[in-house]
Design a protein around this motif. Structure first.
Motif, PDB file in Angstrom:
ATOM      1  N   LEU A  17     -21.018 -24.570  -9.380  1.00 54.71           N
ATOM      2  CA  LEU A  17     -20.748 -24.111 -10.812  1.00 54.71           C
ATOM      3  C   LEU A  17     -22.509 -24.032 -11.275  1.00 54.71           C
ATOM      4  CD1 LEU A  17     -19.677 -23.595 -13.974  1.00 54.71           C
ATOM      5  CD2 LEU A  17     -19.729 -26.209 -13.938  1.00 54.71           C
ATOM      6  N   HIS A  18     -23.038 -25.078 -10.920  1.00 52.32           N
ATOM      7  CA  HIS A  18     -24.511 -25.280 -11.232  1.00 52.32           C
ATOM      8  C   HIS A  18     -25.239 -24.014 -10.538  1.00 52.32           C
ATOM      9  CE1 HIS A  18     -28.227 -28.227 -11.443  1.00 52.32           C
ATOM     10  NE2 HIS A  18     -28.452 -27.076 -12.085  1.00 52.32           N
ATOM     11  N   ALA A  19     -25.070 -23.523  -9.429  1.00 51.62           N
ATOM     12  CA  ALA A  19     -25.743 -22.521  -8.899  1.00 51.62           C
ATOM     13  C   ALA A  19     -25.408 -21.155  -9.492  1.00 51.62           C
ATOM     14  CB  ALA A  19     -25.332 -22.469  -7.248  1.00 51.62           C
ATOM     15  N   ALA A  20     -24.276 -21.016 -10.151  1.00 48.40           N
ATOM     16  CA  ALA A  20     -23.826 -19.959 -10.779  1.00 48.40           C
ATOM     17  C   ALA A  20     -24.624 -19.818 -12.134  1.00 48.40           C
ATOM     18  CB  ALA A  20     -22.474 -19.844 -10.923  1.00 48.40           C
ATOM     19  N   VAL A  21     -24.569 -21.036 -12.696  1.00 49.95           N
ATOM     20  CA  VAL A  21     -25.288 -20.963 -13.950  1.00 49.95           C
ATOM     21  C   VAL A  21     -26.730 -20.870 -13.772  1.00 49.95           C
ATOM     22  CG1 VAL A  21     -25.763 -22.586 -15.852  1.00 49.95           C
ATOM     23  CG2 VAL A  21     -23.544 -22.370 -15.143  1.00 49.95           C
ATOM     24  N   TYR A  22     -27.233 -21.546 -12.614  1.00 48.25           N
ATOM     25  CA  TYR A  22     -28.634 -21.166 -12.413  1.00 48.25           C
ATOM     26  C   TYR A  22     -29.195 -19.760 -12.237  1.00 48.25           C
ATOM     27  CZ  TYR A  22     -33.381 -22.435 -10.270  1.00 48.25           C
ATOM     28  OH  TYR A  22     -34.673 -22.831  -9.751  1.00 48.25           O
ATOM     29  N   ARG A  23     -28.310 -19.022 -11.518  1.00 46.09           N
ATOM     30  CA  ARG A  23     -28.608 -17.746 -11.201  1.00 46.09           C
ATOM     31  C   ARG A  23     -28.143 -16.791 -12.688  1.00 46.09           C
ATOM     32  NH1 ARG A  23     -25.492 -18.106  -6.134  1.00 46.09           N
ATOM     33  NH2 ARG A  23     -27.069 -18.097  -4.578  1.00 46.09           N
ATOM     34  N   LEU A  24     -27.389 -17.004 -13.403  1.00 44.48           N
ATOM     35  CA  LEU A  24     -27.292 -16.329 -14.390  1.00 44.48           C
ATOM     36  C   LEU A  24     -28.165 -16.682 -15.511  1.00 44.48           C
ATOM     37  CD1 LEU A  24     -23.322 -16.586 -15.157  1.00 44.48           C
ATOM     38  CD2 LEU A  24     -24.378 -14.788 -14.657  1.00 44.48           C
ATOM     39  N   ALA A  25     -28.886 -17.926 -15.716  1.00 48.50           N
ATOM     40  CA  ALA A  25     -29.681 -18.347 -16.432  1.00 48.50           C
ATOM     41  C   ALA A  25     -31.267 -17.884 -16.214  1.00 48.50           C
ATOM     42  CB  ALA A  25     -29.479 -19.668 -16.796  1.00 48.50           C
ATOM     43  N   GLY A  26     -30.962 -17.071 -14.966  1.00 46.41           N
ATOM     44  CA  GLY A  26     -32.607 -16.776 -14.269  1.00 46.41           C
ATOM     45  C   GLY A  26     -33.289 -17.991 -13.862  1.00 46.41           C
ATOM     46  N   GLY A  27     -32.662 -18.921 -13.419  1.00 43.56           N
ATOM     47  CA  GLY A  27     -33.480 -20.090 -12.831  1.00 43.56           C
ATOM     48  C   GLY A  27     -33.507 -21.392 -13.609  1.00 43.56           C
ATOM     49  N   ALA A  28     -32.949 -21.531 -14.627  1.00 44.29           N
ATOM     50  CA  ALA A  28     -32.615 -22.747 -15.779  1.00 44.29           C
ATOM     51  C   ALA A  28     -31.669 -23.627 -14.715  1.00 44.29           C
ATOM     52  CB  ALA A  28     -32.597 -22.159 -17.109  1.00 44.29           C
ATOM     53  N   GLY A  29     -32.180 -24.893 -14.741  1.00 42.55           N
ATOM     54  CA  GLY A  29     -31.284 -26.106 -13.985  1.00 42.55           C
ATOM     55  C   GLY A  29     -30.407 -26.574 -15.314  1.00 42.55           C
ATOM     56  N   LEU A  36     -34.112 -26.275  -8.001  1.00 42.82           N
ATOM     57  CA  LEU A  36     -34.315 -25.256  -7.121  1.00 42.82           C
ATOM     58  C   LEU A  36     -33.114 -24.828  -6.575  1.00 42.82           C
ATOM     59  CD1 LEU A  36     -34.074 -25.893  -3.894  1.00 42.82           C
ATOM     60  CD2 LEU A  36     -36.613 -26.451  -4.319  1.00 42.82           C
ATOM     61  N   LEU A  37     -32.637 -23.608  -6.074  1.00 43.97           N
ATOM     62  CA  LEU A  37     -31.673 -23.077  -5.408  1.00 43.97           C
ATOM     63  C   LEU A  37     -31.859 -23.008  -4.204  1.00 43.97           C
ATOM     64  CD1 LEU A  37     -28.567 -22.625  -6.493  1.00 43.97           C
ATOM     65  CD2 LEU A  37     -29.127 -20.459  -6.718  1.00 43.97           C
ATOM     66  N   LEU A  38     -31.414 -23.840  -3.219  1.00 49.18           N
ATOM     67  CA  LEU A  38     -31.744 -23.611  -1.654  1.00 49.18           C
ATOM     68  C   LEU A  38     -30.535 -22.774  -1.172  1.00 49.18           C
ATOM     69  CD1 LEU A  38     -33.337 -24.680   0.799  1.00 49.18           C
ATOM     70  CD2 LEU A  38     -31.793 -26.420   0.953  1.00 49.18           C
ATOM     71  N   THR A  39     -30.971 -21.858  -0.213  1.00 49.09           N
ATOM     72  CA  THR A  39     -30.121 -21.000   0.533  1.00 49.09           C
ATOM     73  C   THR A  39     -30.337 -21.459   1.976  1.00 49.09           C
ATOM     74  OG1 THR A  39     -29.975 -19.498  -1.176  1.00 49.09           O
ATOM     75  CG2 THR A  39     -29.187 -19.011   0.914  1.00 49.09           C
ATOM     76  N   THR A  40     -29.137 -21.837   2.528  1.00 48.95           N
ATOM     77  CA  THR A  40     -29.344 -22.114   3.932  1.00 48.95           C
ATOM     78  C   THR A  40     -28.071 -21.230   4.787  1.00 48.95           C
ATOM     79  OG1 THR A  40     -27.554 -23.817   3.814  1.00 48.95           O
ATOM     80  CG2 THR A  40     -29.926 -24.652   3.640  1.00 48.95           C
ATOM     81  N   ARG A  41     -28.580 -21.075   6.119  1.00 47.59           N
ATOM     82  CA  ARG A  41     -27.255 -20.325   6.967  1.00 47.59           C
ATOM     83  C   ARG A  41     -26.625 -21.511   7.519  1.00 47.59           C
ATOM     84  NH1 ARG A  41     -27.104 -15.709   7.939  1.00 47.59           N
ATOM     85  NH2 ARG A  41     -29.132 -15.261   7.259  1.00 47.59           N
ATOM     86  N   LEU A  53     -30.830 -28.185  -6.093  1.00 49.49           N
ATOM     87  CA  LEU A  53     -31.377 -29.446  -5.624  1.00 49.49           C
ATOM     88  C   LEU A  53     -32.700 -29.765  -6.402  1.00 49.49           C
ATOM     89  CD1 LEU A  53     -31.354 -28.986  -1.780  1.00 49.49           C
ATOM     90  CD2 LEU A  53     -29.923 -30.376  -3.044  1.00 49.49           C
ATOM     91  N   LEU A  54     -32.685 -31.190  -6.553  1.00 48.48           N
ATOM     92  CA  LEU A  54     -34.188 -31.518  -7.167  1.00 48.48           C
ATOM     93  C   LEU A  54     -35.281 -31.438  -6.478  1.00 48.48           C
ATOM     94  CD1 LEU A  54     -32.826 -34.555  -9.149  1.00 48.48           C
ATOM     95  CD2 LEU A  54     -33.028 -32.384 -10.080  1.00 48.48           C
ATOM     96  N   VAL A  87     -35.278 -20.995   5.479  1.00 45.11           N
ATOM     97  CA  VAL A  87     -34.372 -21.094   4.255  1.00 45.11           C
ATOM     98  C   VAL A  87     -35.043 -20.221   3.115  1.00 45.11           C
ATOM     99  CG1 VAL A  87     -33.472 -23.270   5.051  1.00 45.11           C
ATOM    100  CG2 VAL A  87     -35.513 -23.373   3.380  1.00 45.11           C
ATOM    101  N   GLY A  88     -34.315 -19.892   2.275  1.00 41.03           N
ATOM    102  CA  GLY A  88     -34.620 -19.416   0.999  1.00 41.03           C
ATOM    103  C   GLY A  88     -34.622 -20.451  -0.103  1.00 41.03           C
ATOM    104  N   ALA A  89     -35.442 -20.395  -1.142  1.00 39.44           N
ATOM    105  CA  ALA A  89     -35.411 -21.315  -2.341  1.00 39.44           C
ATOM    106  C   ALA A  89     -35.800 -20.234  -3.688  1.00 39.44           C
ATOM    107  CB  ALA A  89     -36.328 -22.316  -1.995  1.00 39.44           C
ATOM    108  N   GLN A  90     -35.000 -20.481  -4.547  1.00 41.55           N
ATOM    109  CA  GLN A  90     -35.128 -19.799  -5.860  1.00 41.55           C
ATOM    110  C   GLN A  90     -35.800 -20.977  -6.747  1.00 41.55           C
ATOM    111  OE1 GLN A  90     -31.915 -17.597  -7.748  1.00 41.55           O
ATOM    112  NE2 GLN A  90     -33.110 -17.604  -9.594  1.00 41.55           N
ATOM    113  N   VAL A  91     -36.821 -20.672  -7.313  1.00 39.58           N
ATOM    114  CA  VAL A  91     -37.544 -21.521  -8.160  1.00 39.58           C
ATOM    115  C   VAL A  91     -37.824 -20.744  -9.380  1.00 39.58           C
ATOM    116  CG1 VAL A  91     -39.663 -23.169  -8.813  1.00 39.58           C
ATOM    117  CG2 VAL A  91     -38.649 -23.120  -6.437  1.00 39.58           C
TER     118      VAL A  91
END
Length: 143
Positions: A17-29, A36-41, A53-54, A87-91
């Motif tokens: 849920l937090h990740a979805a809101v983060y993306r929709l809000a353009g990076g607001a936690g 940040l939003l960490l993307t791992t494989r 993650l903080l 990894v990827g990280a969205q800040v």
């Protein structure tokens, strides 16, 4: 702390849920801290997975904590980045590629107080688990 699959499922659900809101809000936690939003494989599936993650930043390097609360097990995302350290990280609204590595105890020592200043509960987590909670450095890859 013993493994609690119900609690783990709740944490996973909140993270999604937090990740979805983060993306929709353009990076607001959701928690009002550096998020940040960490993307791992996935180490087994190969699929990309994202988790909020903080973090604390020092220059272009980011530092995160692989706590999974006070569980004696590491979080799945940590096991994934050990297997696939790029990894990827969205800040905020910006996505960037990073190379992840666990810091040694000596390397983590100057970063740990900064992480505790941001989120003091990490100290409680460390006291209640038998493992040393890893501090992970994310170093930018490329330009």
């Amino acid at each position: 702390m013993t493994w609690n699959p119900i609690l783990a499922a709740v944490v996973r659900g909140f993270s999604r849920l937090h990740a979805a809101v983060y993306r929709l809000a353009g990076g607001a936690g959701l928690v009002g801290r550096n998020t940040l939003l960490l993307t791992t494989r996935g180490r087994k599936t190969g699929r990309e997975l994202s988790i909020p993650l903080l973090y604390v930043a020092e220059g272009e390097r980011l530092y995160i904590v692989a706590s999974f609360g006070d569980s004696d097990r590491p979080p799945h995302w940590y096991l994934n980045l050990k297997a696939h350290p790029e990894v990827g990280a969205q800040v905020g609204g910006a996505m960037r590629r990073y190379r992840a590595r666990s810091l040694t105890t000596e390397e983590a020592a100057p970063v740990w107080p900064k992480l505790l200043a941001m989120y003091p509960t990490y100290a409680d987590y460390q006291k209640r688990t038998s493992r040393v909670i890893p501090v992970v450095e994310l170093a930018p890859v490329g330009g």
